[in-house]
Structures are given as C-alpha cells and as structure tokens.
Scaffold this motif. Structure first.
Motif, PDB file in Angstrom:
ATOM      1  N   GLU A 293       0.831  -1.203   0.000  1.00  0.00           N
ATOM      2  CA  GLU A 293       0.000   0.000   0.000  1.00  0.00           C
ATOM      3  C   GLU A 293       0.867   1.255   0.000  1.00  0.00           C
ATOM      4  O   GLU A 293       0.581   2.244  -0.679  1.00  0.00           O
ATOM      5  N   ARG A 294       1.961   1.173   0.780  1.00  0.00           N
ATOM      6  CA  ARG A 294       2.848   2.336   0.811  1.00  0.00           C
ATOM      7  C   ARG A 294       3.474   2.560  -0.565  1.00  0.00           C
ATOM      8  O   ARG A 294       3.544   3.698  -1.068  1.00  0.00           O
ATOM      9  N   ALA A 295       3.907   1.447  -1.159  1.00  0.00           N
ATOM     10  CA  ALA A 295       4.489   1.593  -2.499  1.00  0.00           C
ATOM     11  C   ALA A 295       3.474   2.147  -3.472  1.00  0.00           C
ATOM     12  O   ALA A 295       3.774   3.030  -4.298  1.00  0.00           O
ATOM     13  N   ARG A 296       2.212   1.616  -3.331  1.00  0.00           N
ATOM     14  CA  ARG A 296       1.166   2.110  -4.230  1.00  0.00           C
ATOM     15  C   ARG A 296       0.929   3.587  -3.990  1.00  0.00           C
ATOM     16  O   ARG A 296       0.782   4.375  -4.931  1.00  0.00           O
ATOM     17  N   ASP A 297       0.857   3.955  -2.683  1.00  0.00           N
ATOM     18  CA  ASP A 297       0.610   5.374  -2.385  1.00  0.00           C
ATOM     19  C   ASP A 297       1.746   6.249  -2.924  1.00  0.00           C
ATOM     20  O   ASP A 297       1.507   7.344  -3.458  1.00  0.00           O
ATOM     21  N   GLU A 298       2.992   5.717  -2.743  1.00  0.00           N
ATOM     22  CA  GLU A 298       4.110   6.515  -3.255  1.00  0.00           C
ATOM     23  C   GLU A 298       4.026   6.666  -4.764  1.00  0.00           C
ATOM     24  O   GLU A 298       4.228   7.763  -5.328  1.00  0.00           O
ATOM     25  N   LEU A 299       3.723   5.547  -5.393  1.00  0.00           N
ATOM     26  CA  LEU A 299       3.599   5.600  -6.849  1.00  0.00           C
ATOM     27  C   LEU A 299       2.477   6.527  -7.272  1.00  0.00           C
ATOM     28  O   LEU A 299       2.602   7.307  -8.229  1.00  0.00           O
ATOM     29  N   THR A 300       1.363   6.405  -6.550  1.00  0.00           N
ATOM     30  CA  THR A 300       0.231   7.291  -6.867  1.00  0.00           C
ATOM     31  C   THR A 300       0.625   8.753  -6.685  1.00  0.00           C
ATOM     32  O   THR A 300       0.293   9.627  -7.493  1.00  0.00           O
ATOM     33  N   LEU A 301       1.356   9.000  -5.579  1.00  0.00           N
ATOM     34  CA  LEU A 301       1.778  10.368  -5.321  1.00  0.00           C
ATOM     35  C   LEU A 301       2.726  10.854  -6.426  1.00  0.00           C
ATOM     36  O   LEU A 301       2.593  11.980  -6.920  1.00  0.00           O
ATOM     37  N   GLN A 302       3.649   9.928  -6.773  1.00  0.00           N
ATOM     38  CA  GLN A 302       4.557  10.324  -7.845  1.00  0.00           C
ATOM     39  C   GLN A 302       3.784  10.578  -9.137  1.00  0.00           C
ATOM     40  O   GLN A 302       4.051  11.534  -9.881  1.00  0.00           O
ATOM     41  N   ASN A 303       2.826   9.730  -9.373  1.00  0.00           N
ATOM     42  CA  ASN A 303       2.011   9.886 -10.571  1.00  0.00           C
ATOM     43  C   ASN A 303       1.270  11.209 -10.557  1.00  0.00           C
ATOM     44  O   ASN A 303       1.235  11.945 -11.549  1.00  0.00           O
TER      45      ASN A 303
END
Ligand SMILES: Nc1ncnc2c1ncn2[C@@H]1O[C@H](COP(=O)(O)OP(=O)(O)OP(=O)(O)O)[C@@H](O)[C@H]1O
Length: 907
Positions: A293-303
């Motif tokens: 989830e953290r990776a997803r959130d980071e990716l989402t944030l980066q996106n």
C-alpha cells in the motif's frame, strides 16, 4: 459454549465474506482483512469504524481542499467569500459557475476520463437537475489539453475560449468546493442512515446477552460519536471557520486514534485466539500489504506529482497573448467572481469532483498565484518582453517537459504495470489468504464438530461416570462404614487373638504341665496299680493267713447262643481284682481276689491256683471248687479239655512234680477217690465195673474236722499220668446231659479228693494233706435249660443242694452260731472247706452276656458272701496224732473210755 463459538465462527465467516464483497471496491483491504478476522460484534464495529474512517478521510480531504482554497484566495476573495455568506446566493450548477466565471459553454471544455466524466455527469444531473455537465462527445475539444485525469479540469480548459487563468483557477476551486460540499452532504446523508441503522442494532444488541454489552457500549460511544459527527457536519455547513473544522478534525482524529487503539486491542485479543500459524501468516500478509500500500501510495503520489507538473507545463505553454488577455481581465473577473461568490460551503454542494481531483488541482497553488500576480502586470512593455523571453524559455522548457512527459508517461505506465502487478499479487495473496483462512476455518469447524461430538460423547461418558462415581461414592461410604466396623471387629479379634495367644501360651504351658502331670499320674497310676495289686496281694495273703476263703472270678467268652440272642456285654473287667457289672439298676462293682477275663488261658488261671497245690503238699486240706450258672465254664475251669486242661489235671501234674522235687527229703503217697452227688445221692465214680453191691458211702469227719467218705474206692496213684487216667476213669462215669444251655451239662456235683501222705525222711513226722476238687452242678432255670422230666428232677436236686450250700454260706458269712451243714450232703462234704480247717479257693464262673445277667449277678452275690467266710486252716501232722493216740492209750490203760470225737466220725 463450543457450539456457540462454532456458530460465531460460521456467522463471522459469512459476514466476512459478505463484507469482502461489499468492501471489495473501496480499496480498504487492510480494514477488510481485519474485519474478516473479527467476531461479529468486533467486525460490526470495524465496519462502523471503517465507515467513519472513510468519512473522516473524506472530510479531511475536503477540509484540506477548503483550507488550501481558503488560503490561496486573495483577501478580497475572502471578504467576498464571507460576505457572500449573507447574500443568500449559491451557484448550484456548473452553469452558474460558468456564468460566474464568464466562460463559454462548458461543453467545449477539456477532456474527462470516462468514469469520472460519467460520475460528474450523474452528479450534475442529480444535484442541479439540469443537463449542464460535460457531454461525452465533447472530449478532445480543449485544443490539445492534457488534463485527462484532472477531473473537472475541463473547466480550466474552458479558458481556451478566452477566460483568464486566475478566473479559471477560482472557478475550479469553487467547483471543487461544491463537489466537496456535495460529497459532504452525501456523507451526512449516509451517516444519518447509518445512524438509524446503528440505533436499530443498538436496540437489538441491548436485548442481547451480557457478552455483547461491550459491543453495546462501543456502539453507544459510536452513536455519540456519530451524533457528534452529525452535529459537526451540520455545523460544518453553517460555520465557515476553518479553525473550527481543524479542531473538529483533531477531535475526530483523537477519536479515531482511540478507536484504532481499541481496534488494535480487540485485534490483539482476537489474534491471541487465532492459531499461531494463521496469526503468523496474517501478520506477514499485513506487513506485506502495508508495504504494498505504501508503495502504491508513493507511486500514486509520484504519478499525481507528474501529472500536476504536466498540467502545470501545459498551462505554461498557453498562448502568452491569451495569458495576457486573461491577466488583463482577471481583476474584473475576480471581482465579479467575488461579487457572485457565495458561501463556500454551499458551493461544495454542487461539486462533483473526486478527492483526488482536488489534490491534483490544488498542487502548487503558489505557482499559479505567482503566475496570476505576474499576469496582473502585463501593461508594462518590459513585462511583455520578459513574458516573451519567458515564453521562449517556456517553449524550450516545454520541449524539455514534453520529453520529461514522455519519460514520465513511460514511467507511469511502468508504475501502473507495477501497481497492477502488485494489486494482482495482493489480490492473489488475499485470495490465497482467504482460501487458507477458509480452509483453516473449515478444518477448524470440522475439528470443532469432531471436538463437539467428542465433547458430547465425553459429556455423556462423564455423566455416566458421574453416576457411576456417585454409586461408587455410596459404595465407598458403605464400604468405609463396613471397613470401620470391620476394623473395629478386627481390633477386637486382634485383641482376642492376643488374649488367645496369651491363653494359648498359658494353655501350652498348662498342657506341658498336664503332660508332665499326666506322665506323673501315669507313673503314679502304675505305681498305684502296682501298689494296689501288691496291697491286694498282701491283703489276700493276709486274708489267706487269716483263713479267709479266696474267691476268683472268671468270665467266659460270649458263646454263639448268646450272640445269636443279641446279648450284650454287661460284665467288664476293671483290673485283676475288680469287676463292673451293669445291672438294670446301675453298675455294680465287685472285688475279688482275682478276676480273669474270657481270653485268659488255663495256664494263667492255674498260676494263681498253684499255691493251693503247694499247700496240700505242705499238709493242708485245700479245696478248689467251681460255682456258677450252668454253661458258665465251671467244668472248663476245673477239668478243661484235652488241649486245654483245667486245674485238676494241672494240679495232678504239679503234685507229682512237687513230690518228685521233695523226694530226697520225703516220701509222698498219693491216693484219690472220686464221688458224684447226683440227685442227692453219693456215687463212687471209681467203683466202675465192679460187680456186686456197692459199698455204702458214709461221710465222716475226724477230730480235726477233716471230712472223709467212708466206703469210697480209694486208688493209689504213683504218677501223674496214672492219676490222670484214674481221673478220666471217674469222669467217664459221671452223669451228663444235653441242655439248651450246655451240650454236655453236668447233672451232678463232682468231688475229686487227692490225699497226700508225706513222710519225712529226716524225722518220722508224717503230713497228711488233701486236695479236694469240686465241680458243682450248675444252677439253672428250667425254662432256659429246657430240661426234660428227668433233667428237671436233676435240676431240682441240684438247686436244692445249692440252696443248702447258700444257707451254709450265709450262716458262715454272718458268723451265725449255727451252720446248717447237715441240710445237704453237699454241705456235709464241704464242711471242712467252708468254715473248716481247709484252705478254700472258689471260682465263680459267669457269663458276660446280658442274656445271663440275672444268673451272673446271683452268682457274684453268692461269691461275695463266700469271700466273707473265714476258715481255720492247720497242718495235719502225725506227731500230734501220736500225742493224741498216746493220750488215748493212757486213758485206756487207766480204764477210761476215750472220747468219741477223738476218733473218726462216721456220718
Ligand atoms: N474260659 C473259657 N474259655 C473257652 N471256652 C469256655 C470257657 N469256659 C467255658 N467254655 C466253654 O463253655 C462250654 C460250657 O462250659 P462248661 O461245660 O464248663 O460249663 P459248666 O458250667 O460246667 O456247665 P454245666 O453246669 O452245665 O456242667 C464249654 O463248651 C466250654 O468249652
């Protein structure tokens, strides 16, 4: 209890599955996973908390948006914003916003993503009731806008028709506010429904058992929270102060943190009940999911960051002229906007953008404001130059950014792929975890079912065992009582045993003592018997010396006739001198000088008789006679048989033995005669076959009292065999008959007289001894003997003579002055033997059988009397005779008559 737990697991599982379906699209996998592992009440709380969490997250987002919008607005805008709160106007639709911002038809705006576009479209339709939102067919009209994922950024794209950038930003913000407000109102509506639902559940849970009180209390707290949330939300629409919202948010955060702590505690409690492997697996999945989830959130944030940059770059590449135009119109537009702006909370009601869109749109508002600030000074030529330079720079940067865009788009695609992979992996993990959990739950259920069955069987077994235990307890109680009683008995027995052992010890000592005493007694008895025998022997010798008649009792064996008649033994020999006789009136004891039993031999009997033979050889008159019932053994004792000779033959032999022994010092002349008293008539048995008239037999008695039978045939015998033959000759003439009592019954009294003349070879003395052997006829009863007429006459004569004998014995035993010797020839013949100068021995023969008990007792009484008679025995010597004769001669010489009694008396 186990069944309730099992049902709880099943319900939990069903509800978890339902919640999985319901919460599948919310993205709250973490919460969902937690819920799946919770019991029903906890899961319900989790649902509520998750709902609240979502709503609060939404509120936070809205608040952040509002805060950011509020902070980004110029002061005039704030004033206008606040003022508009009192104007009572609210743009309820995009049309109003577009009208407000003065832009063209929004249908010519930028592109929306399909989903978001549909959402906004429905929201616009539902809220405003007007078809003013972006039609799908207008996408791509934005003149190459790249804000595809910016939600309602199409409104911004409207600027392509001419509005200024600042107005566009404000419109977007207003629209976002409207969307947020609308979402908030929807959340409020959901919360109201949820509140009603919770109220119903709360009522139901209040009626549930105590075990759900905790959940009830939590529900109450949630209800309070919800009410507070409702109040806050209601107040949120009326209070425009961001500070209050922040405070409210903090309160809610605290509440959420408390609830999370509570949830963690409950989860911890729950995890404690979960098997170790499942808990470990669950934790591992949780950690993995958190990382994902953290990776997803980071990716989402980066996106999102990349998209915002792209959006920013896209905005920067707008036509500077247009920018300039927009900048020129901005103050007025903003002012109009301020004039038309109403309560931001009311604007939020019309917004249809998602929270993410707000984030995207609100990124880096300072840049936009700076741009706005810059655009506000385009009247200056220098500024234009600068703008142109900047435009060139922007163009260059645009190229760079386009390249970056492509690069970022590639990265975005890559990240999307990664996200997709991670989501798939997460879904797979989730599914596998669910499957494992399901399998584990099924196994647990099966195990639980088996355990339940075992428990039931164990309960039944336990109940059965409890019944048995109760029965056994009763038995144990009874046995305990019995044991106690037995212990007491045992103690008593032990004490008795100890006493008995003591007694046994004393008994053994007593037995030893008794044995010793018995041995002593036996020795004493032997001594006593020996002494008694000696005493009796000495007594007999004394009695003999006194002249008492000696009496021997002899029992014969029971004959066949008595045995056939069933006679019993009534006479028992106690010892050599005593006899016990059983009479109908009791036992009677008789004491004699000797008692012989039936088995004792003739030799034994003669041993005790031998002394009288010696006395005859010593010059005494001795008489041995036998008295008793017919068939009692008189003849057997006196005469005997060929093989078992009686006293007479043995005495004859003994006489000659004695004669032979004393031959050197004396000469013995032996003569004999035999008489029979038959029917009171004397018969000379040795006369035999002599022809002529028999000489008259006269019984005479000399001066010494000796009895002689004058006229009897006297035989001189030289040897014992001679005497035996003479004796047998005399017996051959005796009268006998066969009776019932005796096959050869003596019918007369037998008298055998052996005279001894013992002349001493040393001096001229002569001793005259006499041995008289008498076999009396037996007393009998005619009915027993079955005597015939002749035999009966014999019997009467016998009984008469015996009666006279009895009278003489009675007179002698009573020491009467007169003895009736003359009443019978028998008594006359026995005068010197009974009460005379003879040594007399009487054999009383009896039968031991009860058949002859009466006759036997008479004979015993008869013998006892005879035993009382005392004789005056003295030696017959010729010296005295000489003296007497000399005295007679002297009297004759003097002319005197000699006394008659000095001569032989002839009866
Ligand atoms: N002690 C004994 N042992 C063995 N037999 C005996 C004994 N006494 C007697 N008898 C037997 O009993 C039978 C009768 O005995 P015995 O003739 O002597 O009687 P008894 O008294 O002389 O009779 P009676 O007066 O009629 O002449 C005989 O056959 C004899 O052998």
């Amino acid at each position: 209890m186990m069944r309730g737990k099992r049902q709880g697991f099943a319900i939990e599982r069903a509800l978890v599955q339902a919640n999985i379906d319901a919460w599948e699209n919310t993205g709250s996998a973490k919460t969902l996973r937690r819920i799946k592992d919770r019991p029903e009440n906890i899961r319900s709380l989790y649902e509520q908390v998750a709902n609240l969490d979502c709503m609060l997250t939404s509120l936070e987002t809205q608040i952040e948006v509002i805060t950011s919008v509020h902070s980004s607005l110029p002061k005039e805008f704030h004033d206008t914003f606040h003022d508009s709160g009192t104007s009572g106007h609210e743009p309820d639709s995009l049309e109003a916003i577009h009208t407000l911002v003065g832009g063209p038809n929004p249908s010519s705006g930028g592109k929306l993503p399909p989903q978001q576009s549909r959402k906004n479209h429905s929201q616009c339709q539902g809220d405003s009731g007007e078809g003013e939102c972006c039609p799908e067919g207008d996408e791509g009209r934005g003149g190459g806008n790249v804000s595809n994922n910016v939600g309602c950024s199409n409104i911004v794209g409207i600027g392509g028709g001419g509005p200024t950038r600042g107005i566009s930003e404000a419109g977007v913000l207003l629209h976002l506010e409207r969307c947020a407000h609308r979402q908030t109102r929807r959340a409020l509506h959901d919360l109201k429904e949820r509140h009603e639902h919770l109220l119903e559940e709360h009522k139901q849970q209040r009626s549930q058992p105590v075990r759900t009180r905790l959940a009830g209390s939590v529900l109450e707290s949630l209800q309070q929270e919800l009410e507070a949330g409702l109040m806050s939300l209601e107040s949120l629409s009326s209070v425009a102060s961001t500070d209050r919202l922040i405070d409210e948010l903090k309160v809610r955060e605290m509440t959420i943190s408390q609830l999370r702590v509570r949830v963690l505690q409950l989860e911890k409690d729950r995890m404690d009940k979960v098997p170790v492997d499942a808990a470990r697996e669950n934790n591992r999945l949780n950690v993995q999911l958190i990382h994902m989830e953290r990776a997803r959130d980071e990716l989402t944030l980066q996106n999102f960051t990349l998209k915002s940059r792209l959006s920013h770059v896209a905005n920067n590449i707008h036509d500077p002229a247009a920018t300039y135009q927009i900048t020129k119109e901005t103050p007025l537009s903003i002012k109009d906007h301020h004039n038309k702006c109403v309560d931001p909370t009311m604007k939020l009601n019309d917004t249809s953008l998602s929270i993410k869109d707000h984030h995207i749109i609100s990124i880096d508002p300072t840049i936009k404001l700076n741009d706005i600030g810059k655009e506000t000074s385009v009247d200056d030529p220098d500024v234009v130059k600068i703008l142109r330079k900047s435009t060139y720079k922007v163009t260059e940067e645009t190229q760079i950014m386009k390249e970056l865009c492509k690069e970022y788009e590639a990265k975005e695609l890559e990240y999307k792929m990664k996200i997709s992979d991670l989501e798939n992996e997460k879904r797979n993990l989730h599914n596998s975890s669910c499957e494992r959990h399901d399998r584990c739950i099924r196994e647990l259920e099966e195990l639980l079912e088996r355990s339940h069955q075992k428990l039931e069987s164990s309960n039944r077994f336990l109940e059965h065992k409890e019944e048995e235990l109760n029965m056994l307890k009763l038995d144990v109680d009874a046995l305990t009582e019995e044991n106690t009683r037995l212990k007491q008995s045992l103690n008593e027995v032990i004490s008795q045993k100890q006493e008995q052992e003591v007694l046994l010890g004393s008994m053994r000592r007593t037995e030893d003592t008794l044995k010793k005493k018995a041995e002593e007694n036996r020795l004493l008895a032997e001594d006593f018997n020996r002494e008694r025998v000696l005493r009796k022997k000495y007594y007999n010798q004394i009695e003999e010396m006194k002249g008492k008649i000696r009496v021997f009792c002899r029992l014969r064996p029971v004959n066949e006739s008595e045995r056939r008649r069933g006679g019993e033994l009534v006479a028992t020999v106690e010892d050599q001198y005593s006899l016990d006789f059983a009479t109908p009136r009791g036992h009677k004891s008789f004491v004699f000088d000797r008692v012989f039993e039936g088995h004792e031999s003739q030799e034994t009997v003669f041993q005790d008789t031998n002394a009288l033979v010696q006395s005859a050889m010593d010059g005494y008159n001795t008489t041995i006679m036998a008295y008793g019932q017919t068939g009692s053994g008189k003849t057997y004792t006196m005469i005997g048989s060929q093989n078992e000779p009686g006293i007479a033959p043995r005495a004859f032999t003994r006489l000659f033995e004695l004669s032979e022994e004393g031959k050197s010092r004396q000469e013995v002349l032996i003569h004999c005669y035999m008489l029979e008293l038959y029917n009171d008539r004397l018969i000379d048995l040795l006369r035999g076959h002599c022809n002529g008239e028999a000489e008259k037999l006269e019984i005479k008695r000399d001066k010494r009292g000796s009895v002689h039978v004058q006229g009897a045939t006297i035989r001189h015998v030289n040897t014992a065999q001679h005497l035996q033959s003479v004796f047998q000759e005399g017996l051959s003439h005796r009268h006998t008959a066969c009776t019932n009592m005796n096959a050869e019954s003596s019918r007369s009294h037998l008298l055998v007289v052996v005279s001894l003349t013992i002349s001493s070879r040393q001096n001229a003395s002569v001793l005259r001894g006499k041995l008289t052997l008498v076999d009396l006829a037996g007393s009998e009863r005619s009915h027993k003997s079955g005597a015939a007429a002749e035999t009966l006459k014999e019997a009467n004569s016998i009984n008469k003579s015996l009666s006279a004998l009895g009278d003489v014995i009675a007179a002698l035993s009573s020491e009467a002055a007169f003895v009736p010797y003359r009443n019978s020839k028998l008594t006359m013949l026995l005068q010197d033997s009974l009460g005379g100068n003879a040594k007399t021995l009487l054999f009383v023969n009896i039968s031991p059988s009860s058949y002859n008990a009466e006759e036997s007792i008479v004979s015993l009484m008869y013998a006892s009397r005879i035993k009382q008679i005392t004789n005056n025995a003295s030696k017959n010597t010729d010296n005295k005779e000489i003296s007497r004769l000399k005295a007679i001669i002297s009297k004759l010489r003097r002319g005197e008559e000699p006394e008659d009694d000095s001569l032989l008396t002839v009866y």
